[in-house]
Design a protein around this motif. Structure first.
Motif, PDB file in Angstrom:
ATOM      1  N   PRO A 136     -16.584   1.975  -9.908  1.00  0.00           N
ATOM      2  CA  PRO A 136     -17.316   1.386 -11.029  1.00  0.00           C
ATOM      3  C   PRO A 136     -16.379   0.517 -11.878  1.00  0.00           C
ATOM      4  N   GLY A 137     -16.875  -0.639 -12.304  1.00  0.00           N
ATOM      5  CA  GLY A 137     -16.085  -1.536 -13.141  1.00  0.00           C
ATOM      6  C   GLY A 137     -15.149  -2.461 -12.394  1.00  0.00           C
ATOM      7  N   SER A 138     -15.130  -2.408 -11.061  1.00  0.00           N
ATOM      8  CA  SER A 138     -14.207  -3.249 -10.285  1.00  0.00           C
ATOM      9  C   SER A 138     -14.860  -4.545  -9.793  1.00  0.00           C
ATOM     10  N   GLU A 139     -16.049  -4.856 -10.263  1.00  0.00           N
ATOM     11  CA  GLU A 139     -16.777  -6.028  -9.761  1.00  0.00           C
ATOM     12  C   GLU A 139     -15.981  -7.323  -9.908  1.00  0.00           C
ATOM     13  N   LEU A 187     -31.610  -3.686  -9.420  1.00  0.00           N
ATOM     14  CA  LEU A 187     -30.429  -3.216  -8.684  1.00  0.00           C
ATOM     15  C   LEU A 187     -29.136  -3.644  -9.379  1.00  0.00           C
ATOM     16  N   ALA A 188     -29.139  -4.805 -10.020  1.00  0.00           N
ATOM     17  CA  ALA A 188     -27.955  -5.284 -10.730  1.00  0.00           C
ATOM     18  C   ALA A 188     -27.550  -4.313 -11.833  1.00  0.00           C
ATOM     19  N   ALA A 189     -28.514  -3.635 -12.413  1.00  0.00           N
ATOM     20  CA  ALA A 189     -28.226  -2.674 -13.479  1.00  0.00           C
ATOM     21  C   ALA A 189     -27.361  -1.516 -12.988  1.00  0.00           C
ATOM     22  N   ARG A 190     -27.310  -1.301 -11.681  1.00  0.00           N
ATOM     23  CA  ARG A 190     -26.513  -0.214 -11.103  1.00  0.00           C
ATOM     24  C   ARG A 190     -25.050  -0.608 -10.879  1.00  0.00           C
ATOM     25  N   GLY A 191     -24.736  -1.877 -11.101  1.00  0.00           N
ATOM     26  CA  GLY A 191     -23.388  -2.366 -10.835  1.00  0.00           C
ATOM     27  C   GLY A 191     -23.274  -2.860  -9.403  1.00  0.00           C
ATOM     28  N   GLY A 192     -22.074  -3.251  -9.038  1.00  0.00           N
ATOM     29  CA  GLY A 192     -21.842  -3.787  -7.699  1.00  0.00           C
ATOM     30  C   GLY A 192     -22.130  -5.272  -7.627  1.00  0.00           C
ATOM     31  N   CYS A 193     -22.003  -5.832  -6.450  1.00  0.00           N
ATOM     32  CA  CYS A 193     -22.264  -7.250  -6.227  1.00  0.00           C
ATOM     33  C   CYS A 193     -22.511  -7.476  -4.729  1.00  0.00           C
ATOM     34  N   TRP A 194     -23.197  -8.577  -4.436  1.00  0.00           N
ATOM     35  CA  TRP A 194     -23.569  -8.907  -3.058  1.00  0.00           C
ATOM     36  C   TRP A 194     -22.953 -10.250  -2.673  1.00  0.00           C
ATOM     37  N   PHE A 195     -22.587 -10.374  -1.391  1.00  0.00           N
ATOM     38  CA  PHE A 195     -21.976 -11.599  -0.874  1.00  0.00           C
ATOM     39  C   PHE A 195     -22.563 -11.944   0.488  1.00  0.00           C
ATOM     40  N   ARG A 196     -22.435 -13.235   0.819  1.00  0.00           N
ATOM     41  CA  ARG A 196     -22.834 -13.665   2.160  1.00  0.00           C
ATOM     42  C   ARG A 196     -21.950 -14.815   2.611  1.00  0.00           C
ATOM     43  N   LEU A 256     -21.726  -4.615  -2.100  1.00  0.00           N
ATOM     44  CA  LEU A 256     -20.750  -3.707  -2.682  1.00  0.00           C
ATOM     45  C   LEU A 256     -21.455  -2.908  -3.756  1.00  0.00           C
ATOM     46  N   GLY A 257     -21.464  -1.602  -3.610  1.00  0.00           N
ATOM     47  CA  GLY A 257     -22.152  -0.729  -4.552  1.00  0.00           C
ATOM     48  C   GLY A 257     -21.176   0.148  -5.308  1.00  0.00           C
ATOM     49  N   ALA A 258     -21.314   0.155  -6.640  1.00  0.00           N
ATOM     50  CA  ALA A 258     -20.453   0.991  -7.476  1.00  0.00           C
ATOM     51  C   ALA A 258     -20.781   2.463  -7.229  1.00  0.00           C
ATOM     52  N   GLU A 259     -19.739   3.249  -7.028  1.00  0.00           N
ATOM     53  CA  GLU A 259     -19.918   4.663  -6.705  1.00  0.00           C
ATOM     54  C   GLU A 259     -18.959   5.512  -7.533  1.00  0.00           C
ATOM     55  N   GLU A 260     -19.529   6.443  -8.295  1.00  0.00           N
ATOM     56  CA  GLU A 260     -18.695   7.387  -9.045  1.00  0.00           C
ATOM     57  C   GLU A 260     -17.859   8.182  -8.041  1.00  0.00           C
ATOM     58  N   ASP A 261     -16.683   8.590  -8.464  1.00  0.00           N
ATOM     59  CA  ASP A 261     -15.773   9.349  -7.591  1.00  0.00           C
ATOM     60  C   ASP A 261     -15.500   8.603  -6.286  1.00  0.00           C
ATOM     61  N   PHE A 262     -15.370   7.270  -6.379  1.00  0.00           N
ATOM     62  CA  PHE A 262     -15.125   6.423  -5.212  1.00  0.00           C
ATOM     63  C   PHE A 262     -13.872   6.858  -4.457  1.00  0.00           C
ATOM     64  N   ARG A 263     -13.978   6.824  -3.144  1.00  0.00           N
ATOM     65  CA  ARG A 263     -12.864   7.034  -2.216  1.00  0.00           C
ATOM     66  C   ARG A 263     -13.115   6.147  -1.020  1.00  0.00           C
ATOM     67  N   GLU A 286     -21.213 -15.351  -3.558  1.00  0.00           N
ATOM     68  CA  GLU A 286     -21.944 -14.267  -4.204  1.00  0.00           C
ATOM     69  C   GLU A 286     -23.418 -14.642  -4.294  1.00  0.00           C
ATOM     70  N   ILE A 287     -24.271 -13.677  -3.994  1.00  0.00           N
ATOM     71  CA  ILE A 287     -25.715 -13.883  -4.121  1.00  0.00           C
ATOM     72  C   ILE A 287     -26.226 -12.924  -5.190  1.00  0.00           C
ATOM     73  N   PRO A 288     -27.230 -13.359  -5.954  1.00  0.00           N
ATOM     74  CA  PRO A 288     -27.706 -12.502  -7.043  1.00  0.00           C
ATOM     75  C   PRO A 288     -28.413 -11.257  -6.520  1.00  0.00           C
ATOM     76  N   LYS A 289     -28.183 -10.156  -7.225  1.00  0.00           N
ATOM     77  CA  LYS A 289     -28.903  -8.918  -6.940  1.00  0.00           C
ATOM     78  C   LYS A 289     -30.194  -8.932  -7.751  1.00  0.00           C
TER      79      LYS A 289
END
Length: 123
Positions: free
Chosen positions: A14-17, A39-48, A56-63, A32-35
């Motif tokens: 989270p926060g690494s967008e 879905l944009a409210a959840r964070g992350g970003c999309w590319f093509r 790319l989806g923001a995930e708590e406790d990311f590993r 980058e393409i718009p979410k």
């Protein structure tokens, strides 16, 4: 019946967008393409890039995953590897896949990425 692969999603912290936007757009050359707003409210970003879509989806406790990765087919693999190296991204060549030139890299979050190009004798 399956018709195509629509996209691949990778997790990011989270926060690494901003960091991911710089990497996927500037280093990999994706757009980058718009979410959708919900879905944009959840964070992350999309590319093509052409038919290739990465979400790319923001995930708590990311590993980052140890082995899971998208395999991205490129053209001009030597130049593409040089581009990544010039931007400070790791490039590890691997000759274990017959009929292909390939290398592995990682995005700033540590997600493993495979880049490959068929050799002329297999096209």
């Amino acid at each position: 019946m399956l018709a195509a692969l629509d996209h691949v999603q990778l997790a990011i912290p989270p926060g690494s967008e901003g960091t991911m936007r710089a990497y996927y757009a500037d280093v990999l050359g994706m757009t980058e393409i718009p979410k959708p707003p919900v879905l944009a409210a959840r964070g992350g970003c999309w590319f093509r890039a052409g038919p290739v879509h990465l979400h790319l989806g923001a995930e708590e406790d990311f590993r980052p995953a140890g082995q899971a990765h998208p395999g991205l087919r490129v053209t001009g693999i030597e130049a593409y590897a040089a581009r990544l190296t010039a931007h400070g991204a790791p490039v590890t060549w691997d000759d274990d896949l017959p009929g292909h030139r390939r290398f592995f890299s990682a995005d700033p979050a540590g997600n493993r990425l495979e880049f490959l190009e068929p050799t002329p004798d297999t096209v």
